[in-house]
Design an enzyme around this catalytic site. Structure first.
Site, PDB file in Angstrom:
ATOM      1  N   GLY A   8       0.851  -1.205   0.000  1.00  0.00           N
ATOM      2  CA  GLY A   8       0.000   0.000   0.000  1.00  0.00           C
ATOM      3  C   GLY A   8       0.876   1.242   0.000  1.00  0.00           C
ATOM      4  O   GLY A   8       0.493   2.303   0.515  1.00  0.00           O
ATOM      5  N   GLY A  11      -0.071   5.020  -1.289  1.00  0.00           N
ATOM      6  CA  GLY A  11      -1.126   5.786  -0.644  1.00  0.00           C
ATOM      7  C   GLY A  11      -0.606   6.972   0.151  1.00  0.00           C
ATOM      8  O   GLY A  11       0.585   7.308   0.110  1.00  0.00           O
ATOM      9  N   GLN A  12      -1.514   7.581   0.910  1.00  0.00           N
ATOM     10  CA  GLN A  12      -1.178   8.810   1.659  1.00  0.00           C
ATOM     11  C   GLN A  12      -0.031   8.565   2.637  1.00  0.00           C
ATOM     12  O   GLN A  12       0.898   9.370   2.729  1.00  0.00           O
ATOM     13  CB  GLN A  12      -2.423   9.316   2.412  1.00  0.00           C
ATOM     14  CG  GLN A  12      -2.250  10.720   2.968  1.00  0.00           C
ATOM     15  CD  GLN A  12      -3.322  11.104   3.995  1.00  0.00           C
ATOM     16  OE1 GLN A  12      -4.180  10.304   4.367  1.00  0.00           O
ATOM     17  NE2 GLN A  12      -3.257  12.341   4.460  1.00  0.00           N
ATOM     18  N   ASP A  34       2.295  -1.945  -4.301  1.00  0.00           N
ATOM     19  CA  ASP A  34       0.916  -1.425  -4.316  1.00  0.00           C
ATOM     20  C   ASP A  34       0.245  -1.974  -5.574  1.00  0.00           C
ATOM     21  O   ASP A  34       0.908  -2.548  -6.436  1.00  0.00           O
ATOM     22  CB  ASP A  34       0.934   0.119  -4.362  1.00  0.00           C
ATOM     23  CG  ASP A  34      -0.375   0.746  -3.896  1.00  0.00           C
ATOM     24  OD1 ASP A  34      -1.394   0.563  -4.593  1.00  0.00           O
ATOM     25  OD2 ASP A  34      -0.397   1.410  -2.848  1.00  0.00           O
ATOM     26  N   ASP A  52      -0.518  -7.367  -5.551  1.00  0.00           N
ATOM     27  CA  ASP A  52      -1.829  -7.396  -4.900  1.00  0.00           C
ATOM     28  C   ASP A  52      -1.685  -8.194  -3.602  1.00  0.00           C
ATOM     29  O   ASP A  52      -1.337  -9.377  -3.642  1.00  0.00           O
ATOM     30  CB  ASP A  52      -2.841  -8.066  -5.847  1.00  0.00           C
ATOM     31  CG  ASP A  52      -4.245  -8.073  -5.278  1.00  0.00           C
ATOM     32  OD1 ASP A  52      -4.416  -7.765  -4.081  1.00  0.00           O
ATOM     33  OD2 ASP A  52      -5.180  -8.385  -6.041  1.00  0.00           O
ATOM     34  N   TYR A 143     -15.695  -0.026   8.109  1.00  0.00           N
ATOM     35  CA  TYR A 143     -14.265   0.201   8.308  1.00  0.00           C
ATOM     36  C   TYR A 143     -13.889  -0.040   9.772  1.00  0.00           C
ATOM     37  O   TYR A 143     -12.919  -0.746  10.077  1.00  0.00           O
ATOM     38  CB  TYR A 143     -13.973   1.642   7.885  1.00  0.00           C
ATOM     39  CG  TYR A 143     -12.560   2.129   8.085  1.00  0.00           C
ATOM     40  CD1 TYR A 143     -11.505   1.617   7.340  1.00  0.00           C
ATOM     41  CD2 TYR A 143     -12.285   3.169   8.989  1.00  0.00           C
ATOM     42  CE1 TYR A 143     -10.215   2.107   7.503  1.00  0.00           C
ATOM     43  CE2 TYR A 143     -11.006   3.667   9.148  1.00  0.00           C
ATOM     44  CZ  TYR A 143      -9.975   3.127   8.406  1.00  0.00           C
ATOM     45  OH  TYR A 143      -8.700   3.620   8.561  1.00  0.00           O
ATOM     46  N   LYS A 147     -11.440  -2.832  11.496  1.00  0.00           N
ATOM     47  CA  LYS A 147     -10.275  -2.482  12.324  1.00  0.00           C
ATOM     48  C   LYS A 147     -10.382  -3.134  13.709  1.00  0.00           C
ATOM     49  O   LYS A 147      -9.389  -3.592  14.266  1.00  0.00           O
ATOM     50  CB  LYS A 147     -10.135  -0.959  12.464  1.00  0.00           C
ATOM     51  CG  LYS A 147      -9.733  -0.246  11.172  1.00  0.00           C
ATOM     52  CD  LYS A 147      -8.351  -0.642  10.697  1.00  0.00           C
ATOM     53  CE  LYS A 147      -7.894   0.170   9.498  1.00  0.00           C
ATOM     54  NZ  LYS A 147      -6.648  -0.336   8.891  1.00  0.00           N
TER      55      LYS A 147
HETATM   56  P1  NAD Z   1      -4.641   5.137   1.101  1.00  0.00           P
HETATM   57  O1  NAD Z   1      -6.012   4.787   0.640  1.00  0.00           O
HETATM   58  O2  NAD Z   1      -4.100   6.474   0.790  1.00  0.00           O
HETATM   59  O3  NAD Z   1      -3.604   4.057   0.568  1.00  0.00           O
HETATM   60  C1  NAD Z   1      -3.883   2.680   0.574  1.00  0.00           C
HETATM   61  C2  NAD Z   1      -3.111   2.074  -0.578  1.00  0.00           C
HETATM   62  O4  NAD Z   1      -3.401   0.670  -0.594  1.00  0.00           O
HETATM   63  C3  NAD Z   1      -3.539   2.625  -1.949  1.00  0.00           C
HETATM   64  O5  NAD Z   1      -2.417   3.148  -2.632  1.00  0.00           O
HETATM   65  C4  NAD Z   1      -4.133   1.409  -2.668  1.00  0.00           C
HETATM   66  O6  NAD Z   1      -3.840   1.385  -4.057  1.00  0.00           O
HETATM   67  C5  NAD Z   1      -3.444   0.260  -1.938  1.00  0.00           C
HETATM   68  N1  NAD Z   1      -4.184  -0.993  -2.056  1.00  0.00           N
HETATM   69  C6  NAD Z   1      -5.530  -1.175  -1.985  1.00  0.00           C
HETATM   70  N2  NAD Z   1      -5.828  -2.458  -2.181  1.00  0.00           N
HETATM   71  C7  NAD Z   1      -4.652  -3.109  -2.368  1.00  0.00           C
HETATM   72  C8  NAD Z   1      -4.305  -4.457  -2.638  1.00  0.00           C
HETATM   73  N3  NAD Z   1      -5.264  -5.398  -2.764  1.00  0.00           N
HETATM   74  N4  NAD Z   1      -3.004  -4.775  -2.776  1.00  0.00           N
HETATM   75  C9  NAD Z   1      -2.041  -3.827  -2.667  1.00  0.00           C
HETATM   76  N5  NAD Z   1      -2.305  -2.527  -2.426  1.00  0.00           N
HETATM   77  C10 NAD Z   1      -3.597  -2.174  -2.292  1.00  0.00           C
HETATM   78  O7  NAD Z   1      -4.594   4.851   2.673  1.00  0.00           O
HETATM   79  P2  NAD Z   1      -3.635   5.501   3.762  1.00  0.00           P
HETATM   80  O8  NAD Z   1      -4.269   6.737   4.225  1.00  0.00           O
HETATM   81  O9  NAD Z   1      -2.232   5.533   3.286  1.00  0.00           O
HETATM   82  O10 NAD Z   1      -3.827   4.442   4.928  1.00  0.00           O
HETATM   83  C11 NAD Z   1      -2.961   3.345   5.113  1.00  0.00           C
HETATM   84  C12 NAD Z   1      -3.435   2.547   6.305  1.00  0.00           C
HETATM   85  O11 NAD Z   1      -3.522   3.407   7.459  1.00  0.00           O
HETATM   86  C13 NAD Z   1      -4.828   1.919   6.171  1.00  0.00           C
HETATM   87  O12 NAD Z   1      -4.848   0.704   6.844  1.00  0.00           O
HETATM   88  C14 NAD Z   1      -5.737   2.897   6.887  1.00  0.00           C
HETATM   89  O13 NAD Z   1      -6.877   2.266   7.374  1.00  0.00           O
HETATM   90  C15 NAD Z   1      -4.834   3.350   8.001  1.00  0.00           C
HETATM   91  N6  NAD Z   1      -5.249   4.646   8.533  1.00  0.00           N
HETATM   92  C16 NAD Z   1      -5.120   5.783   7.789  1.00  0.00           C
HETATM   93  C17 NAD Z   1      -5.530   7.002   8.306  1.00  0.00           C
HETATM   94  C18 NAD Z   1      -5.419   8.281   7.522  1.00  0.00           C
HETATM   95  O14 NAD Z   1      -5.921   9.316   7.977  1.00  0.00           O
HETATM   96  N7  NAD Z   1      -4.776   8.287   6.358  1.00  0.00           N
HETATM   97  C19 NAD Z   1      -6.068   7.054   9.604  1.00  0.00           C
HETATM   98  C20 NAD Z   1      -6.227   5.870  10.325  1.00  0.00           C
HETATM   99  C21 NAD Z   1      -5.784   4.669   9.788  1.00  0.00           C
HETATM  100  N1  SER Z   2      -8.657   8.968   8.233  1.00  0.00           N
HETATM  101  C1  SER Z   2      -9.304   7.713   8.400  1.00  0.00           C
HETATM  102  C2  SER Z   2     -10.680   7.765   7.834  1.00  0.00           C
HETATM  103  O1  SER Z   2     -11.285   8.804   7.916  1.00  0.00           O
HETATM  104  C3  SER Z   2      -9.372   7.349   9.867  1.00  0.00           C
HETATM  105  O2  SER Z   2      -9.116   6.011   9.970  1.00  0.00           O
HETATM  106  O3  SER Z   2     -11.139   6.784   7.328  1.00  0.00           O
END
Ligand code: NAD
Ligand code: SER
Length: 320
Positions: A8, A11-12, A34, A52, A143, A147
């Site tokens: 992943g 992602g962000q 990713d 994947d 979601y 979690k």
């Molecule tokens: P994001 O959506 O920006 O990135 C997730 C990445 O996972 C994407 O680039 C997507 O292409 C990739 N992905 C999806 N399905 C996939 C698969 N089958 N195989 C490989 N890659 C795959 O999410 P993020 O914000 O970077 O979050 C990462 C983790 O942190 C997640 O578990 C999310 O729940 C957790 N999280 C994020 C936040 C936040 O505010 N960003 C807050 C709480 C928890």
């Molecule tokens: N930033 C995340 C969301 O809003 C928190 O897990 O889904």
């Protein structure tokens, strides 16, 4: 020598975590993966692959072939998007985690896993202010349910099989390198983009919706601190509360107006309002502070300054 796989990574969080891990462990030892290609800097500096996480066979081959010792599993469907495709989101979030947990159990070379949880494990029956580490977790979003179940499995694999898996309940994360992937806290990033691009923002939450937030630099620092912490110091084997700061759409709007006095906001709450209302307004993260030294540097003013300047630069503009 550690060999790290980030799943992943486009992602962000991943797009900022990979460069930091590469600074510590060396470019060639941190693999970005990713479904989609990573950011240019991630792609150019070190190894990456389209992979994947649900493709168990390829994942196992990849881990063995590249002698992976640690995995950061970041792939997931976030809160807003998950409500649109509930069963699919559940399957992606849970199957992917179970794949990683089983890998860690079966492949002895894997010594540590990171998997993020979220403030979404809490629900409407949780104390809303200064939410404690150990409290009621009755989430009412897909979601959040994934979690919460994930946290239970993580602790189970630790207790039954000795898997060293570490986790943070991230709050809403704020950054400008990569746009967020469909969460409820995304408004706190969108607002900066719209302030710079159009000078106005229609917020999908009401003005007084307080949520816990953290700037990405602090989140990455916290993640690496937890992963580097002495195992004996960790008292939590589900997921650590991390609170950062807490603010409302109105408060962040007022901070932005200090720089852009003509910026305007309107409020049109949608389905994500119910999600926000079910989550804590602020988090007690004292256990993380005591166990592994969590510290946050960015408060609302510093975060606003860095976000506005960073987003403005992306659009060839300058903010003073
Ligand atoms: P994001 O959506 O920006 O990135 C997730 C990445 O996972 C994407 O680039 C997507 O292409 C990739 N992905 C999806 N399905 C996939 C698969 N089958 N195989 C490989 N890659 C795959 O999410 P993020 O914000 O970077 O979050 C990462 C983790 O942190 C997640 O578990 C999310 O729940 C957790 N999280 C994020 C936040 C936040 O505010 N960003 C807050 C709480 C928890
Ligand atoms: N930033 C995340 C969301 O809003 C928190 O897990 O889904």
């Amino acid at each position: 020598m550690e060999r790290i796989l980030v799943i992943g990574a486009s992602g962000q969080i991943g797009s900022e975590l990979v460069p930091e891990l590469r600074k510590i462990y060396g470019n060639d030892n941190v693999f970005a993966s990713d479904l989609k290609e990573p950011a240019e800097d991630v792609k150019n500096a070190g190894p990456w692959a389209v992979l994947d996480v649900l493709d168990t066979k390829r994942l196992v081959h990849f881990v063995i072939r590249h002698k992976i010792t640690q995995i950061y599993h970041l792939a997931a469907v976030l809160s807003g998007n998950a409500e649109k495709i509930p069963l699919q989101a559940w399957n992606i979030n849970m199957e992917s985690l179970m794949n990683i947990l089983d890998l860690a159990k079966e492949i002895p070379e894997i010594n540590k896993i990171f998997w993020p949880s979220s403030i979404a494990v809490f629900g409407p029956t949780t104390p809303r202010h200064n939410t404690p580490q150990l409290t009621v977790t009755e989430p009412n979003t897909v979601y959040g349910i994934s979690k919460m179940a994930g946290e239970r499995w993580v602790e189970y694999y630790h207790q039954k099989y000795g898997v060293d898996i570490r986790s943070i309940r991230y709050p809403g994360l704020i950054s400008y390198k990569t746009e967020p992937g469909g969460g409820t806290t995304d408004y706190a990033v969108e607002i900066f983009y719209e302030a710079i691009k159009t000078g106005k923002y229609e917020c999908f939450l009401t003005e007084n919706s307080y949520l816990p937030m953290q700037f990405m630099t602090d989140a990455i620092k916290a993640t690496i601190s937890l992963m580097e912490a002495d195992k004996d110091k960790l008292s939590i084997h589900s997921s650590y509360n991390v609170g950062g700061i807490s603010f409302s759409p109105k408060e962040i709007y007022e901070e932005i107006k200090v720089y852009l006095p003509d910026f305007s906001i309107s409020y049109k709450p949608d389905f994500r309002q119910a999600i926000a209302d079910s989550w804590p307004a602020s988090i007690d993260d004292s256990v993380a502070r005591n166990d592994w030294g969590l510290q946050n540097e960015y408060e609302i003013k510093k975060l606003t300054d860095v976000m506005l300047k960073g987003v403005a630069e992306k659009f060839g503009k300058t903010i003073k």
